[in-house]
Design an enzyme around this catalytic site. Structure first.
Site, PDB file in Angstrom:
ATOM      1  N   LYS A   1       0.843  -1.200   0.000  1.00  0.00           N
ATOM      2  CA  LYS A   1       0.000   0.000   0.000  1.00  0.00           C
ATOM      3  C   LYS A   1       0.878   1.250   0.000  1.00  0.00           C
ATOM      4  CE  LYS A   1      -4.419  -1.770   1.187  1.00  0.00           C
ATOM      5  NZ  LYS A   1      -4.829  -2.882   1.986  1.00  0.00           N
TER       6      LYS A   1
ATOM      7  N   LYS B   1      -7.563 -10.303  -7.883  1.00  0.00           N
ATOM      8  CA  LYS B   1      -8.761 -10.690  -7.132  1.00  0.00           C
ATOM      9  C   LYS B   1      -9.793  -9.553  -7.131  1.00  0.00           C
ATOM     10  CE  LYS B   1      -8.276  -9.190  -2.427  1.00  0.00           C
ATOM     11  NZ  LYS B   1      -8.979  -9.443  -1.207  1.00  0.00           N
TER      12      LYS B   1
ATOM     13  N   LYS C   1     -12.904  -5.084  -2.510  1.00  0.00           N
ATOM     14  CA  LYS C   1     -13.886  -4.042  -2.226  1.00  0.00           C
ATOM     15  C   LYS C   1     -13.296  -2.642  -2.255  1.00  0.00           C
ATOM     16  CE  LYS C   1     -14.174  -5.210   2.728  1.00  0.00           C
ATOM     17  NZ  LYS C   1     -12.975  -4.680   3.362  1.00  0.00           N
TER      18      LYS C   1
HETATM   19  P1  ATP Z   1      -9.628  -4.427   0.893  1.00  0.00           P
HETATM   20  O1  ATP Z   1      -9.235  -3.989  -0.473  1.00  0.00           O
HETATM   21  O2  ATP Z   1     -10.255  -3.391   1.720  1.00  0.00           O
HETATM   22  O3  ATP Z   1      -8.551  -5.205   1.570  1.00  0.00           O
HETATM   23  P2  ATP Z   1     -10.994  -6.899   0.408  1.00  0.00           P
HETATM   24  O4  ATP Z   1     -12.108  -7.111  -0.563  1.00  0.00           O
HETATM   25  O5  ATP Z   1      -9.662  -7.519   0.120  1.00  0.00           O
HETATM   26  O6  ATP Z   1     -10.868  -5.353   0.593  1.00  0.00           O
HETATM   27  P3  ATP Z   1     -10.808  -7.614   3.160  1.00  0.00           P
HETATM   28  O7  ATP Z   1     -11.471  -6.744   4.173  1.00  0.00           O
HETATM   29  O8  ATP Z   1      -9.319  -7.571   2.995  1.00  0.00           O
HETATM   30  O9  ATP Z   1     -11.536  -7.348   1.777  1.00  0.00           O
HETATM   31  O10 ATP Z   1     -11.200  -9.100   3.386  1.00  0.00           O
HETATM   32  C1  ATP Z   1     -12.381  -9.477   3.985  1.00  0.00           C
HETATM   33  C2  ATP Z   1     -12.557 -10.945   3.790  1.00  0.00           C
HETATM   34  O11 ATP Z   1     -12.972 -11.188   2.453  1.00  0.00           O
HETATM   35  C3  ATP Z   1     -11.306 -11.776   4.018  1.00  0.00           C
HETATM   36  O12 ATP Z   1     -11.675 -12.957   4.695  1.00  0.00           O
HETATM   37  C4  ATP Z   1     -10.825 -12.073   2.624  1.00  0.00           C
HETATM   38  O13 ATP Z   1     -10.097 -13.287   2.555  1.00  0.00           O
HETATM   39  C5  ATP Z   1     -12.142 -12.165   1.863  1.00  0.00           C
HETATM   40  N1  ATP Z   1     -11.976 -11.794   0.473  1.00  0.00           N
HETATM   41  C6  ATP Z   1     -11.641 -10.582   0.018  1.00  0.00           C
HETATM   42  N2  ATP Z   1     -11.608 -10.575  -1.328  1.00  0.00           N
HETATM   43  C7  ATP Z   1     -11.922 -11.839  -1.720  1.00  0.00           C
HETATM   44  C8  ATP Z   1     -12.059 -12.483  -2.998  1.00  0.00           C
HETATM   45  N3  ATP Z   1     -11.862 -11.826  -4.121  1.00  0.00           N
HETATM   46  N4  ATP Z   1     -12.399 -13.787  -3.021  1.00  0.00           N
HETATM   47  C9  ATP Z   1     -12.597 -14.461  -1.879  1.00  0.00           C
HETATM   48  N5  ATP Z   1     -12.489 -13.929  -0.653  1.00  0.00           N
HETATM   49  C10 ATP Z   1     -12.163 -12.626  -0.563  1.00  0.00           C
HETATM   50 MG    MG Z   2      -7.896  -7.179   1.541  1.00  0.00          MG
END
Ligand code: ATP
Ligand code: MG
Length: 341
Positions: free
Chosen positions: A119, A207, A210
């Protein structure tokens, strides 16, 4: 006998995606079903972690509640007796313990955290909140004596830091913290060794995330079935013209097969029985659009039945209990470092 604690959370920094739903929400619902009789389950929103990267602060509070509504809509039982749900910022002991632990974490080890490095490279400026957040995460875990911490693989280093900090503190001051189990055991425990990773529809080597600005590649849980259909129909595929499951050679098609298999409760092999070697990517996209649309329709109906008030009432109850409970561990740590007698 006191039960072992399972602790897990999800940041409320942005709207949840289909990736979060399939990779985190559903496994969490499953975990509660499977383990609630033998373990204490702590499920929390680390809201103080939400703005280690920029967020819309005007929607943060609502988003936190909405995340919990999503879990309830997916089948998570908010009223289960073994389960506590709470917000980190409503339990000040998290921040108190964080302040103490910060003095036992080293700049060197925090600089090596890959999430921070990634980041840091991507942004012009980086807050010290992002730098120290693994220490706050350690406080989140150690405060409840959690042995089991189901996490995505991007959190492996942070779990290791938590273990290092707990051991360092215990060695210096005597047994204070439960040291969570090591990574491989955690994976086995939460069945994450074959974890789900949904890819971006527009860039399937990455991936679905969000917080990444990728509107065409991301299905939000708030999307209408029509919006989701549009995104799926224009998903990036390949020019091999033959359906098969292989993330190396056919990441886009494999991603669609995976989404379809999870939403229709089939294994990949079952899905492939029908689709292997077929050549019409358009037909597959139409079928996947239907399963995603059906899912979203049902999900939206269920979500509408869960009011913010239901969630807030339960949160307030659990937070009151935990504010009392965490006081004793915090006191132990304060005593160890000489702040209390
Ligand atoms: P950020 O970019 O804010 O990190 P993120 O989508 O990666 O957003 P996290 O808050 O890091 O979300 O992760 C929340 C949960 O969602 C974790 O358990 C992570 O493993 C799962 N997760 C996030 N993205 C994916 C994905 N593309 N497929 C499956 N699981 C996911
Ligand atoms: Mg994440």
């Amino acid at each position: 006998m006191t039960k072992e604690v399972i602790l897990t959370g999800i940041r409320s920094n942005a709207e949840l995606t289909l990736g979060n739903y399939l990779g985190a929400v559903l496994p969490m619902v499953q975990l509660q079903k499977e383990k609630h009789e033998s373990y204490d389950l702590h499920f929390f929103i680390p809201d103080l972690h939400s703005f280690t990267t920029p967020v819309d602060h005007s929607t943060l509070y609502k988003q936190t509640i909405d995340h919990l509504r999503t879990f309830a809509a997916a089948g998570f039982d908010l009223n289960n007796k073994s389960t506590k749900i709470y917000r980190q910022s409503f339990i000040p002991a998290h921040s108190e313990l964080f302040t103490i632990l910060n003095n036992f974490a080293y700049m060197g080890e925090l600089s090596r955290m890959t999430q921070f490095k990634d980041k840091n490279e991507q942004a012009d400026t980086v807050s010290s909140g992002l730098f120290t957040y693994p220490v706050l995460m350690a406080a989140d875990i150690l405060l409840y004596g959690a042995s089991w911490v189901p996490l995505g693989d991007d959190q492996k280093q942070h779990l290791e830091l938590t273990r290092d900090l707990a051991l360092r503190f215990n060695n210096k001051f005597g047994e204070t913290f439960v040291v969570p189990h090591e990574w491989n055991k955690q994976l086995e425990f939460s069945h994450r060794d074959n974890g789900v990773r949904i890819r971006s529809l527009s860039n399937p080597t990455k991936k679905m995330s969000k917080s990444v600005d990728d509107p065409r590649g991301t299905i939000l849980l708030s999307d209408t079935p029509e919006e989701a259909t549009k995104k799926i129909m224009s998903a990036t595929t390949d020019d091999l013209s033959e359906i098969d499951f292989d993330f190396e050679k056919r990441p886009g098609i494999s991603n669609l097969l995976q989404i379809h298999s999870l939403l229709t409760n089939q294994t990949i092999d079952q899905v492939l029985e029908l689709w292997r070697s077929k050549t019409s990517y358009g037909d597959l996209k139409t079928v996947v659009s239907k399963s995603v649309s059906d899912f979203l329709g049902t999900y939206h109906e269920k979500l509408a039945q869960i009011s913010p008030e239901i969630v807030e009432t339960k949160l307030a109850e659990d937070e009151a209990i935990l504010n009392e409970r965490t006081a004793s561990l915090l006191f132990q740590a304060q005593k160890s470092v000489g702040l209390r007698k």
